[in-house]
Design a protein around this motif. Sequence first.
Motif, PDB file in Angstrom:
ATOM      1  N   ARG A  32       0.839  -1.218   0.000  1.00  0.00           N
ATOM      2  CA  ARG A  32       0.000   0.000   0.000  1.00  0.00           C
ATOM      3  C   ARG A  32       0.859   1.247   0.000  1.00  0.00           C
ATOM      4  O   ARG A  32       0.586   2.213  -0.714  1.00  0.00           O
ATOM      5  N   LEU A  33       1.896   1.248   0.844  1.00  0.00           N
ATOM      6  CA  LEU A  33       2.778   2.419   0.911  1.00  0.00           C
ATOM      7  C   LEU A  33       3.446   2.669  -0.436  1.00  0.00           C
ATOM      8  O   LEU A  33       3.610   3.824  -0.846  1.00  0.00           O
ATOM      9  N   GLY A  34       3.819   1.604  -1.119  1.00  0.00           N
ATOM     10  CA  GLY A  34       4.417   1.756  -2.449  1.00  0.00           C
ATOM     11  C   GLY A  34       3.456   2.413  -3.421  1.00  0.00           C
ATOM     12  O   GLY A  34       3.828   3.311  -4.184  1.00  0.00           O
ATOM     13  N   ARG A  35       2.198   1.974  -3.381  1.00  0.00           N
ATOM     14  CA  ARG A  35       1.196   2.576  -4.267  1.00  0.00           C
ATOM     15  C   ARG A  35       0.923   4.026  -3.894  1.00  0.00           C
ATOM     16  O   ARG A  35       0.772   4.885  -4.771  1.00  0.00           O
ATOM     17  N   ILE A  36       0.889   4.311  -2.605  1.00  0.00           N
ATOM     18  CA  ILE A  36       0.669   5.692  -2.155  1.00  0.00           C
ATOM     19  C   ILE A  36       1.815   6.584  -2.611  1.00  0.00           C
ATOM     20  O   ILE A  36       1.590   7.717  -3.056  1.00  0.00           O
ATOM     21  N   GLU A  37       3.048   6.086  -2.535  1.00  0.00           N
ATOM     22  CA  GLU A  37       4.194   6.876  -2.996  1.00  0.00           C
ATOM     23  C   GLU A  37       4.073   7.194  -4.485  1.00  0.00           C
ATOM     24  O   GLU A  37       4.367   8.313  -4.911  1.00  0.00           O
ATOM     25  N   ILE A  38       3.646   6.221  -5.268  1.00  0.00           N
ATOM     26  CA  ILE A  38       3.501   6.442  -6.715  1.00  0.00           C
ATOM     27  C   ILE A  38       2.430   7.490  -6.988  1.00  0.00           C
ATOM     28  O   ILE A  38       2.625   8.399  -7.812  1.00  0.00           O
ATOM     29  N   VAL A  39       1.311   7.389  -6.285  1.00  0.00           N
ATOM     30  CA  VAL A  39       0.225   8.357  -6.484  1.00  0.00           C
ATOM     31  C   VAL A  39       0.685   9.760  -6.085  1.00  0.00           C
ATOM     32  O   VAL A  39       0.433  10.736  -6.806  1.00  0.00           O
ATOM     33  N   LEU A  40       1.369   9.872  -4.954  1.00  0.00           N
ATOM     34  CA  LEU A  40       1.845  11.193  -4.518  1.00  0.00           C
ATOM     35  C   LEU A  40       2.863  11.773  -5.497  1.00  0.00           C
ATOM     36  O   LEU A  40       2.828  12.972  -5.792  1.00  0.00           O
ATOM     37  N   ALA A  41       3.751  10.946  -6.010  1.00  0.00           N
ATOM     38  CA  ALA A  41       4.722  11.426  -6.990  1.00  0.00           C
ATOM     39  C   ALA A  41       4.014  11.909  -8.251  1.00  0.00           C
ATOM     40  O   ALA A  41       4.383  12.944  -8.825  1.00  0.00           O
ATOM     41  N   ALA A  42       2.985  11.184  -8.687  1.00  0.00           N
ATOM     42  CA  ALA A  42       2.229  11.587  -9.873  1.00  0.00           C
ATOM     43  C   ALA A  42       1.504  12.909  -9.628  1.00  0.00           C
ATOM     44  O   ALA A  42       1.480  13.782 -10.504  1.00  0.00           O
ATOM     45  N   ILE A  43       0.956  13.077  -8.437  1.00  0.00           N
ATOM     46  CA  ILE A  43       0.270  14.326  -8.107  1.00  0.00           C
ATOM     47  C   ILE A  43       1.244  15.498  -8.130  1.00  0.00           C
ATOM     48  O   ILE A  43       0.958  16.560  -8.686  1.00  0.00           O
ATOM     49  N   VAL A  44       2.408  15.300  -7.527  1.00  0.00           N
ATOM     50  CA  VAL A  44       3.411  16.369  -7.505  1.00  0.00           C
ATOM     51  C   VAL A  44       3.841  16.710  -8.928  1.00  0.00           C
ATOM     52  O   VAL A  44       3.939  17.885  -9.294  1.00  0.00           O
ATOM     53  N   LEU A  45       4.085  15.685  -9.730  1.00  0.00           N
ATOM     54  CA  LEU A  45       4.487  15.915 -11.126  1.00  0.00           C
ATOM     55  C   LEU A  45       3.402  16.673 -11.893  1.00  0.00           C
ATOM     56  O   LEU A  45       3.699  17.635 -12.610  1.00  0.00           O
ATOM     57  N   LEU A  46       2.154  16.257 -11.708  1.00  0.00           N
ATOM     58  CA  LEU A  46       1.066  16.949 -12.395  1.00  0.00           C
ATOM     59  C   LEU A  46       0.927  18.400 -11.933  1.00  0.00           C
ATOM     60  O   LEU A  46       0.654  19.291 -12.744  1.00  0.00           O
ATOM     61  N   LEU A  47       1.113  18.632 -10.646  1.00  0.00           N
ATOM     62  CA  LEU A  47       1.037  20.005 -10.149  1.00  0.00           C
ATOM     63  C   LEU A  47       2.148  20.870 -10.731  1.00  0.00           C
ATOM     64  O   LEU A  47       1.918  22.018 -11.123  1.00  0.00           O
ATOM     65  N   LEU A  48       3.351  20.321 -10.790  1.00  0.00           N
ATOM     66  CA  LEU A  48       4.476  21.097 -11.316  1.00  0.00           C
ATOM     67  C   LEU A  48       4.338  21.350 -12.811  1.00  0.00           C
ATOM     68  O   LEU A  48       4.510  22.470 -13.280  1.00  0.00           O
ATOM     69  N   VAL A  49       4.036  20.314 -13.553  1.00  0.00           N
ATOM     70  CA  VAL A  49       3.927  20.452 -15.008  1.00  0.00           C
ATOM     71  C   VAL A  49       2.659  21.206 -15.369  1.00  0.00           C
ATOM     72  O   VAL A  49       2.658  22.037 -16.268  1.00  0.00           O
ATOM     73  N   GLY A  50       1.580  20.947 -14.667  1.00  0.00           N
ATOM     74  CA  GLY A  50       0.321  21.632 -14.940  1.00  0.00           C
ATOM     75  C   GLY A  50       0.426  23.119 -14.681  1.00  0.00           C
ATOM     76  O   GLY A  50      -0.196  23.930 -15.357  1.00  0.00           O
ATOM     77  N   GLU A  51       1.216  23.477 -13.706  1.00  0.00           N
ATOM     78  CA  GLU A  51       1.411  24.890 -13.383  1.00  0.00           C
ATOM     79  C   GLU A  51       2.202  25.590 -14.494  1.00  0.00           C
ATOM     80  O   GLU A  51       2.059  26.781 -14.707  1.00  0.00           O
ATOM     81  N   GLY A  52       3.040  24.852 -15.177  1.00  0.00           N
ATOM     82  CA  GLY A  52       3.790  25.428 -16.287  1.00  0.00           C
ATOM     83  C   GLY A  52       5.129  26.014 -15.883  1.00  0.00           C
ATOM     84  O   GLY A  52       5.952  26.333 -16.729  1.00  0.00           O
TER      85      GLY A  52
END
Length: 64
Positions: A32-52
């Motif tokens: 579960r922790l592994g999956r949570i880490e992947i989801v959090l990394a994806a969220i951070v990436l989307l926030l950074l890239v989405g922000e431009g």
Amino acid sequence: MEDITVSEDEVATKLAVHEAVCAERWKQANERLGRIEIVLAAIVLLLLVGEGSVVAVLRRLIGG
């Protein structure tokens, strides 16, 4: 009062079962922790890239 005695074999069996259950729970928690880490990394990436902002900085660095 009732005298409750437990043999060494019973204690060893209960301990073995407890260890097996805990090992399985730890395995599931770790997955579960592994999956949570992947989801959090994806969220951070989307926030950074989405922000431009990251894209703009990379374009400046590359010279584009």
